[in-house]
Design a protein around this motif. Structure first.
Motif, PDB file in Angstrom:
ATOM      1  N   SER A  93       2.920 -44.229 -53.620  1.00  0.00           N
ATOM      2  CA  SER A  93       4.059 -44.861 -53.588  1.00  0.00           C
ATOM      3  C   SER A  93       5.156 -44.097 -53.092  1.00  0.00           C
ATOM      4  O   SER A  93       5.433 -43.165 -53.797  1.00  0.00           O
TER       5      SER A  93
ATOM      6  N   PHE B 129       8.421 -44.863 -53.605  1.00  0.00           N
ATOM      7  CA  PHE B 129       9.236 -45.125 -54.745  1.00  0.00           C
ATOM      8  C   PHE B 129       8.782 -44.302 -55.819  1.00  0.00           C
ATOM      9  O   PHE B 129       9.753 -43.811 -56.507  1.00  0.00           O
TER      10      PHE B 129
ATOM     11  N   ILE C 194      -2.107 -50.307 -58.026  1.00  0.00           N
ATOM     12  CA  ILE C 194      -1.270 -51.732 -58.024  1.00  0.00           C
ATOM     13  C   ILE C 194      -1.324 -52.198 -56.908  1.00  0.00           C
ATOM     14  O   ILE C 194      -1.328 -51.692 -55.719  1.00  0.00           O
TER      15      ILE C 194
ATOM     16  N   GLY D 279       5.459 -55.760 -63.202  1.00  0.00           N
ATOM     17  CA  GLY D 279       4.271 -55.276 -63.032  1.00  0.00           C
ATOM     18  C   GLY D 279       4.361 -54.315 -61.884  1.00  0.00           C
ATOM     19  O   GLY D 279       3.038 -54.227 -61.134  1.00  0.00           O
TER      20      GLY D 279
ATOM     21  N   ILE E  50       5.503 -50.425 -60.043  1.00  0.00           N
ATOM     22  CA  ILE E  50       5.523 -48.916 -60.084  1.00  0.00           C
ATOM     23  C   ILE E  50       6.625 -48.387 -59.244  1.00  0.00           C
ATOM     24  O   ILE E  50       6.882 -48.903 -57.690  1.00  0.00           O
TER      25      ILE E  50
ATOM     26  N   ASP F 228      14.019 -50.117 -61.873  1.00  0.00           N
ATOM     27  CA  ASP F 228      12.895 -49.489 -60.778  1.00  0.00           C
ATOM     28  C   ASP F 228      13.383 -48.083 -60.292  1.00  0.00           C
ATOM     29  O   ASP F 228      13.892 -47.454 -61.118  1.00  0.00           O
ATOM     30  N   SER F 229      12.733 -47.570 -59.328  1.00  0.00           N
ATOM     31  CA  SER F 229      12.983 -46.043 -58.750  1.00  0.00           C
ATOM     32  C   SER F 229      14.676 -45.954 -58.950  1.00  0.00           C
ATOM     33  O   SER F 229      14.767 -44.758 -59.256  1.00  0.00           O
ATOM     34  N   ARG F 230      15.305 -46.815 -58.651  1.00  0.00           N
ATOM     35  CA  ARG F 230      16.835 -46.416 -58.513  1.00  0.00           C
ATOM     36  C   ARG F 230      17.237 -45.976 -59.806  1.00  0.00           C
ATOM     37  O   ARG F 230      17.954 -44.994 -60.201  1.00  0.00           O
TER      38      ARG F 230
ATOM     39  N   TYR G  62       1.077 -53.813 -46.799  1.00  0.00           N
ATOM     40  CA  TYR G  62       0.632 -54.963 -47.425  1.00  0.00           C
ATOM     41  C   TYR G  62       0.164 -56.060 -46.434  1.00  0.00           C
ATOM     42  O   TYR G  62      -1.180 -56.624 -46.709  1.00  0.00           O
TER      43      TYR G  62
HETATM   44  N1  LIG Z   1      12.309 -51.681 -55.533  1.00  0.00           N
HETATM   45  C1  LIG Z   1      11.133 -51.078 -56.446  1.00  0.00           C
HETATM   46  C2  LIG Z   1       9.934 -51.368 -55.532  1.00  0.00           C
HETATM   47  C3  LIG Z   1       8.727 -50.753 -56.301  1.00  0.00           C
HETATM   48  C4  LIG Z   1       7.428 -51.082 -55.567  1.00  0.00           C
HETATM   49  O1  LIG Z   1       7.701 -52.015 -54.778  1.00  0.00           O
HETATM   50  N2  LIG Z   1       6.244 -50.714 -55.729  1.00  0.00           N
HETATM   51  C5  LIG Z   1       5.014 -50.926 -55.422  1.00  0.00           C
HETATM   52  C6  LIG Z   1       4.262 -49.903 -55.115  1.00  0.00           C
HETATM   53  S1  LIG Z   1       4.890 -48.932 -53.588  1.00  0.00           S
HETATM   54  C7  LIG Z   1       4.437 -51.888 -56.292  1.00  0.00           C
HETATM   55  O2  LIG Z   1       4.504 -51.870 -57.297  1.00  0.00           O
HETATM   56  N3  LIG Z   1       3.807 -52.990 -55.660  1.00  0.00           N
HETATM   57  C8  LIG Z   1       3.164 -54.266 -56.500  1.00  0.00           C
HETATM   58  C9  LIG Z   1       3.773 -55.097 -56.578  1.00  0.00           C
HETATM   59  O3  LIG Z   1       4.599 -55.496 -55.668  1.00  0.00           O
HETATM   60  O4  LIG Z   1       2.972 -56.156 -57.313  1.00  0.00           O
HETATM   61  C10 LIG Z   1      11.462 -49.833 -56.704  1.00  0.00           C
HETATM   62  O5  LIG Z   1      12.463 -49.017 -56.295  1.00  0.00           O
HETATM   63  O6  LIG Z   1      10.671 -49.105 -57.796  1.00  0.00           O
END
Ligand SMILES: N[C@@H](CCC(=O)N[C@@H](CS)C(=O)NCC(=O)O)C(=O)O
Length: 199
Positions: A9, A11, A35, A51, A53, A66-68, A110
């Motif tokens: 990921s 992020f 995930i 849910g 990461i 989240d990551s921010r 995706y």
């Molecule tokens: N805005 C979020 C985006 C996090 C994100 O989209 N992570 C993805 C993995 S790269 C995830 O967990 N996807 C699973 C889902 O959307 O259910 C961040 O900055 O943390």
């Protein structure tokens, strides 16, 4: 601290690079999760109702996402305002640009890698590809000075470019973008980047 993550990921990579750059990598225990956006992952969802990461659980048991927000938390924990200059709106906008680039790149993955081919939406796919190209052009043309320092903006862009190399090796994002390619070539030599290569 416990970080729910997957090294693929972008992020997650932003968070892990920032942790390395601020000397906190050894304070973080890592729980690797696969995930998918189409099914609930129990351990991650127990900590974060979204849910997703990355999700960080602090030593006090508080979940941060989240990551921010995790980047802001870790920078604050390290007392490092240079790496996360929250009132420098140029850097924070660069960070947002990198985040948006990752949104498009991950969502495209995706759509093209997970969604059954018969259900894929070509117009949407083309728009993500277009947006990625426009953002890369903008980064190359307008952000070179800002990318010369180490902060959430440059870390975010480096994580996004690393993800493009990882998922779309034939994209040719370097073509016609010499400045951006040079930034990435140099930034990706940093120990924090070397320690967090996606896989
Ligand atoms: N805005 C979020 C985006 C996090 C994100 O989209 N992570 C993805 C993995 S790269 C995830 O967990 N996807 C699973 C889902 O959307 O259910 C961040 O900055 O943390």
């Amino acid at each position: 601290m416990l970080l729910h993550h997957n090294p693929a990921s972008p992020f997650v990579r932003m968070v892990r690079v920032l942790a390395h750059e601020t000397g906190q990598a050894d304070d973080i225990e890592e729980s690797v999760a696969t995930i998918l956006p189409i099914e609930r992952h129990a351990a991650t969802s127990d900590a974060n109702p979204l849910g997703r990461i990355p999700t960080l659980v602090t030593d006090d048991g508080e979940a941060i996402f989240d990551s921010r927000v995790i980047c802001a938390y870790l920078a604050n924990r390290a007392g490092n305002t240079e790496i996360h200059p929250s009132t420098n709106f140029r850097v924070m906008t660069l960070f947002a640009l990198a985040q948006g680039l990752c949104d498009s790149a991950v969502n495209l993955r995706y759509e093209t890698g997970l969604r059954p081919e018969a259900l894929q939406w070509d117009q949407w796919i083309n728009r993500q590809r277009e947006r990625i190209g426009i953002v890369l052009d903008d980064l190359n043309a307008n952000w070179q000075d800002d990318l010369s320092a180490v902060h959430v903006g440059s870390i975010g862009v480096a994580a996004a470019l690393g993800y493009l190399d990882f998922r779309y090796p034939d994209l040719g994002w370097r073509d016609g973008r010499d400045g951006l390619a040079a930034f990435y070539e140099s930034f990706s030599q940093r120990p924090s980047m070397q320690a967090t290569v996606p896989g």
